[in-house]
Design an enzyme around this catalytic site. Structure first.
Site, PDB file in Angstrom:
ATOM      1  N   CYS A  99       0.855  -1.191   0.000  1.00 61.69           N
ATOM      2  CA  CYS A  99       0.000   0.000   0.000  1.00 61.69           C
ATOM      3  C   CYS A  99       0.891   1.241   0.000  1.00 61.69           C
ATOM      4  O   CYS A  99       1.720   1.409   0.887  1.00 61.69           O
ATOM      5  CB  CYS A  99      -0.889  -0.018   1.239  1.00 61.69           C
ATOM      6  SG  CYS A  99      -1.690   1.551   1.596  1.00 61.69           S
ATOM      7  N   CYS A 103      -3.572   7.368  -1.714  1.00 62.87           N
ATOM      8  CA  CYS A 103      -4.885   7.433  -2.396  1.00 62.87           C
ATOM      9  C   CYS A 103      -5.991   7.919  -1.474  1.00 62.87           C
ATOM     10  O   CYS A 103      -6.981   8.486  -1.945  1.00 62.87           O
ATOM     11  CB  CYS A 103      -5.254   6.071  -2.960  1.00 62.87           C
ATOM     12  SG  CYS A 103      -3.871   5.138  -3.574  1.00 62.87           S
ATOM     13  N   THR A 190      -4.288   5.034   7.219  1.00 68.12           N
ATOM     14  CA  THR A 190      -3.247   4.675   6.252  1.00 68.12           C
ATOM     15  C   THR A 190      -2.298   5.846   6.008  1.00 68.12           C
ATOM     16  O   THR A 190      -2.734   6.920   5.623  1.00 68.12           O
ATOM     17  CB  THR A 190      -3.924   4.264   4.925  1.00 68.12           C
ATOM     18  OG1 THR A 190      -4.787   3.165   5.193  1.00 68.12           O
ATOM     19  CG2 THR A 190      -2.913   3.864   3.882  1.00 68.12           C
ATOM     20  N   GLU A 256      -0.320   2.015   9.094  1.00 71.15           N
ATOM     21  CA  GLU A 256      -1.603   2.460   9.653  1.00 71.15           C
ATOM     22  C   GLU A 256      -1.352   2.967  11.059  1.00 71.15           C
ATOM     23  O   GLU A 256      -0.484   2.455  11.766  1.00 71.15           O
ATOM     24  CB  GLU A 256      -2.628   1.321   9.710  1.00 71.15           C
ATOM     25  CG  GLU A 256      -3.107   0.835   8.365  1.00 71.15           C
ATOM     26  CD  GLU A 256      -2.119  -0.076   7.677  1.00 71.15           C
ATOM     27  OE1 GLU A 256      -1.337  -0.755   8.388  1.00 71.15           O
ATOM     28  OE2 GLU A 256      -2.094  -0.103   6.433  1.00 71.15           O
ATOM     29  N   HIS A 291     -12.757   5.036  -3.020  1.00 71.84           N
ATOM     30  CA  HIS A 291     -11.728   4.121  -2.505  1.00 71.84           C
ATOM     31  C   HIS A 291     -12.018   2.677  -2.932  1.00 71.84           C
ATOM     32  O   HIS A 291     -11.100   1.877  -3.083  1.00 71.84           O
ATOM     33  CB  HIS A 291     -11.615   4.246  -0.983  1.00 71.84           C
ATOM     34  CG  HIS A 291     -10.204   4.000  -0.510  1.00 71.84           C
ATOM     35  ND1 HIS A 291      -9.127   4.687  -0.990  1.00 71.84           N
ATOM     36  CD2 HIS A 291      -9.704   3.094   0.362  1.00 71.84           C
ATOM     37  CE1 HIS A 291      -8.020   4.232  -0.427  1.00 71.84           C
ATOM     38  NE2 HIS A 291      -8.337   3.257   0.391  1.00 71.84           N
ATOM     39  N   TYR A 295      -9.192   0.250  -5.165  1.00 75.35           N
ATOM     40  CA  TYR A 295      -8.701  -1.116  -4.930  1.00 75.35           C
ATOM     41  C   TYR A 295      -8.638  -1.944  -6.210  1.00 75.35           C
ATOM     42  O   TYR A 295      -7.933  -2.941  -6.260  1.00 75.35           O
ATOM     43  CB  TYR A 295      -9.589  -1.822  -3.892  1.00 75.35           C
ATOM     44  CG  TYR A 295      -9.347  -1.366  -2.465  1.00 75.35           C
ATOM     45  CD1 TYR A 295      -8.692  -0.188  -2.186  1.00 75.35           C
ATOM     46  CD2 TYR A 295      -9.784  -2.138  -1.391  1.00 75.35           C
ATOM     47  CE1 TYR A 295      -8.472   0.229  -0.886  1.00 75.35           C
ATOM     48  CE2 TYR A 295      -9.564  -1.733  -0.080  1.00 75.35           C
ATOM     49  CZ  TYR A 295      -8.911  -0.542   0.163  1.00 75.35           C
ATOM     50  OH  TYR A 295      -8.693  -0.135   1.444  1.00 75.35           O
ATOM     51  N   CYS A 298      -4.770  -0.691  -7.073  1.00 74.75           N
ATOM     52  CA  CYS A 298      -3.609  -0.990  -6.216  1.00 74.75           C
ATOM     53  C   CYS A 298      -3.495  -2.473  -5.889  1.00 74.75           C
ATOM     54  O   CYS A 298      -2.412  -3.048  -5.936  1.00 74.75           O
ATOM     55  CB  CYS A 298      -3.642  -0.151  -4.942  1.00 74.75           C
ATOM     56  SG  CYS A 298      -4.795  -0.722  -3.676  1.00 74.75           S
ATOM     57  N   GLU A 446      -6.867  -5.571   4.632  1.00 70.63           N
ATOM     58  CA  GLU A 446      -7.362  -4.300   4.117  1.00 70.63           C
ATOM     59  C   GLU A 446      -8.299  -4.520   2.929  1.00 70.63           C
ATOM     60  O   GLU A 446      -9.258  -3.764   2.733  1.00 70.63           O
ATOM     61  CB  GLU A 446      -6.211  -3.381   3.723  1.00 70.63           C
ATOM     62  CG  GLU A 446      -6.712  -1.981   3.476  1.00 70.63           C
ATOM     63  CD  GLU A 446      -5.650  -1.033   2.996  1.00 70.63           C
ATOM     64  OE1 GLU A 446      -4.612  -1.495   2.515  1.00 70.63           O
ATOM     65  OE2 GLU A 446      -5.874   0.173   3.108  1.00 70.63           O
TER      66      GLU A 446
HETATM   67 FE1  SF4 Z   1      -3.230   1.904  -0.049  1.00 67.60          FE
HETATM   68 FE2  SF4 Z   1      -4.565   0.893  -2.108  1.00 67.60          FE
HETATM   69 FE3  SF4 Z   1      -5.786   2.512  -0.348  1.00 67.60          FE
HETATM   70 FE4  SF4 Z   1      -3.964   3.427  -2.105  1.00 67.60          FE
HETATM   71  S1  SF4 Z   1      -5.985   2.528  -2.585  1.00 67.60           S
HETATM   72  S2  SF4 Z   1      -4.120   3.954   0.054  1.00 67.60           S
HETATM   73  S3  SF4 Z   1      -2.518   1.725  -2.156  1.00 67.60           S
HETATM   74  S4  SF4 Z   1      -4.937   0.460   0.046  1.00 67.60           S
HETATM   75 FE    FE Z   2      -7.204   1.472   2.051  1.00 66.62          FE
END
Ligand code: SF4
Ligand code: FE
Length: 491
Positions: A99, A103, A190, A256, A291, A295, A298, A446
């Protein structure tokens, strides 16, 4: 735009109050548990640079200034922006295998840009004007923002205003002429200690009685009264050991924090919502939607790394032609690309809001994230199936370097001729990291709970799917309403 080095320097100028493993952290940028997570955020500053092969994904033109800015500080102007966001996230997942944390701020900026616009249009005030001034500040200085949504919630059967300890939901305790005072906490934050700004949003929709809890603002992350307590990750102290092999991912990691707000002052010019309960749920839904889209980028990038590690180990083990293993590898790819397809699809089906900021398709973003709550687990299961149990039973790098037992490890953990045993062991540690170690925080748990647990997606999918319309389709083809009159009470 900042370079990775300028970003690291900028963090050194921050004055965080932070704790890790029960000790105060004097300088987060030098703490071995934190450095890998900073490396991952620093990678977001590489991708926007002109010499980077993916600079077009990482940078774009600001709709405010026209200047080139990081996509992480941009508000999406069209569906191509939404698609490029997902592509950028996949690329960064591939580069870091973890991660990269930035984001949440991007998604908070986008959710606030449309929500504050509609709030100000309906209720007056300066919500959107304040937000736009903040956005300009973030873009001009290329800042990392932490989007902070999740409250601790205390007794889940009670609303925020019914809690015996109101601090379990972050709330306004005092309104002054120059600003507000807030108390409470945000969980699972995060990259909080790698951020310049912290953007607070309500954790869920609010009723009129919960007015004090419908609050959104942004403040510098080192504001007086904020305390950061670093979260533990499986095998995290391996990052504090000499050597790198047992870390699995030798450069990058996630982060985190539990973030506590004690009598924190927020000036009015940084307050975007204060008591407008009707807009709390809208803001939550939009942030979560972005968000859930994220995902689909990422996690797919991390999945690419895991698939690559497994394929490399099949080569090392002399098993790359075994058909049932090849089939399992294809299954991993199929699942991973399905996630990506959802991330792209919910972006391509995006639409413009009155603010000019583009929203994703909520239905498809929620389908994306519901798949993310399952597929990475199956991909990880297949990876462990193919790779074998040695990744969790093999001795340490300390043993590998020991003059007496090191040669024993070299002899008995060797694989195909011509393959360096250490390469095999390092690759196994990477699979261990992503599927059961520190990396599994981001790749698995996560994936389950980040941006909301699976039930939250089910509720949204049920709400968005327009089942009545689907019923009308079926009735027309069955001749109900034309050949026979529909008389049943359920019609
Ligand atoms: Fe982390 Fe993925 Fe959330 Fe970006 S979208 S902050 S990489 S978990
Ligand atoms: Fe996240």
């Amino acid at each position: 735009m900042m370079t990775p080095e300028e970003y690291r320097e900028s963090l050194k100028r921050m004055n965080f109050k932070a704790y890790a493993l029960g000790e105060p952290v004097e300088e987060p940028t030098e703490h071995p548990l934190i450095i890998p997570s900073q490396n991952a955020v620093a990678a977001t500053f590489e991708i926007g640079q002109t010499e980077d092969s993916c600079s077009a994904l990482g940078s774009c033109a600001s709709h405010i200034s026209g200047q080139s800015i990081s996509r992480f500080t941009h508000t999406h102007r069209n569906t191509q922006d939404l698609i490029n966001k997902v592509k950028m996230q996949r690329e960064l997942g591939q580069r870091t295998g973890t991660c990269f944390q930035r984001c949440v701020g991007m998604d908070a900026l986008n959710a606030l840009s449309s929500t504050t616009y509609e709030l100000e249009a309906e209720m007056g005030g300066e919500s959107n004007q304040r937000f736009m001034a903040f956005l300009e500040h973030v873009q001009q200085n290329d800042l990392v923002s932490d989007g902070a949504m999740t409250d601790p919630k205390g007794d889940r059967s009670k609303r925020p205003h019914q809690q015996p300890d109101p601090d379990v939901y972050l709330h306004v305790t005092e309104k002054r002429s120059d600003g507000i005072i807030v108390n409470g906490a945000k969980l699972h934050q995060t990259g909080a200690l790698n951020s310049h700004e912290i953007i607070v949003m309500p954790t869920m929709s609010m009723k009129p009685e919960d007015e004090a809890f419908a609050v959104s603002f942004a403040i510098p992350a080192d504001t007086k009264g904020i305390t950061y307590i670093l979260g533990r990750q499986a095998s995290d102290t391996r990052k504090m050991e000499p050597g790198t092999m047992d870390r699995g991912n030798v450069i990058y990691g996630g982060q985190e924090c539990l973030v506590v707000f004690q009598d924190v002052f927020v000036p009015w010019e940084r307050v975007f919502m204060c008591g407008e309960t009707r807009f709390a749920g809208i803001l939550v839904e939009r942030f979560a939607g972005y968000h859930r889209q994220s995902y689909g980028g990422c996690k797919v990038g991390v999945g690419d790394v895991l698939i690559g590690a497994v394929a490399a180990l099949m080569d090392y083990h002399g098993l790359s032609k075994v058909s049932h293993l090849k089939d399992k590898l294809v299954e991993m790819i199929h699942l991973n690309e399905t996630l990506y397809a959802c991330g792209i699809a919910c972006s391509a089906e995006g639409y413009e809001t009155p603010s000019g900021t583009y929203e994703i398709s909520q239905l498809l973003a929620n389908v994306c994230k519901l798949n993310v709550t399952r597929f990475p687990y199956e991909i990880a299961r297949l990876a462990q199936d193919i790779v074998g149990g040695l990744m969790v039973t093999m001795p340490s790098e300390f043993d590998l370097n020991h003059p007496e037992v090191g040669p024993m490890m070299q002899k008995y953990l060797a694989c195909s001729s011509g393959i360096n045993t250490v390469c095999r062991l390092r690759m196994m540690r990477l699979v261990e990291n992503i599927t059961i170690g520190a990396g599994a925080v981001g790749y698995l748990t996560e994936s389950m709970h980040g941006a909301g647990p699976p039930q939250a997606m089910r509720i949204m999918i049920g709400r968005q799917a327009d089942v009545e319309y689907k019923k009308s389709l079926a009735k027309r083809l069955a001749g109900i309403g034309s050949v026979v009159e529909e008389t049943c009470a359920c019609s």
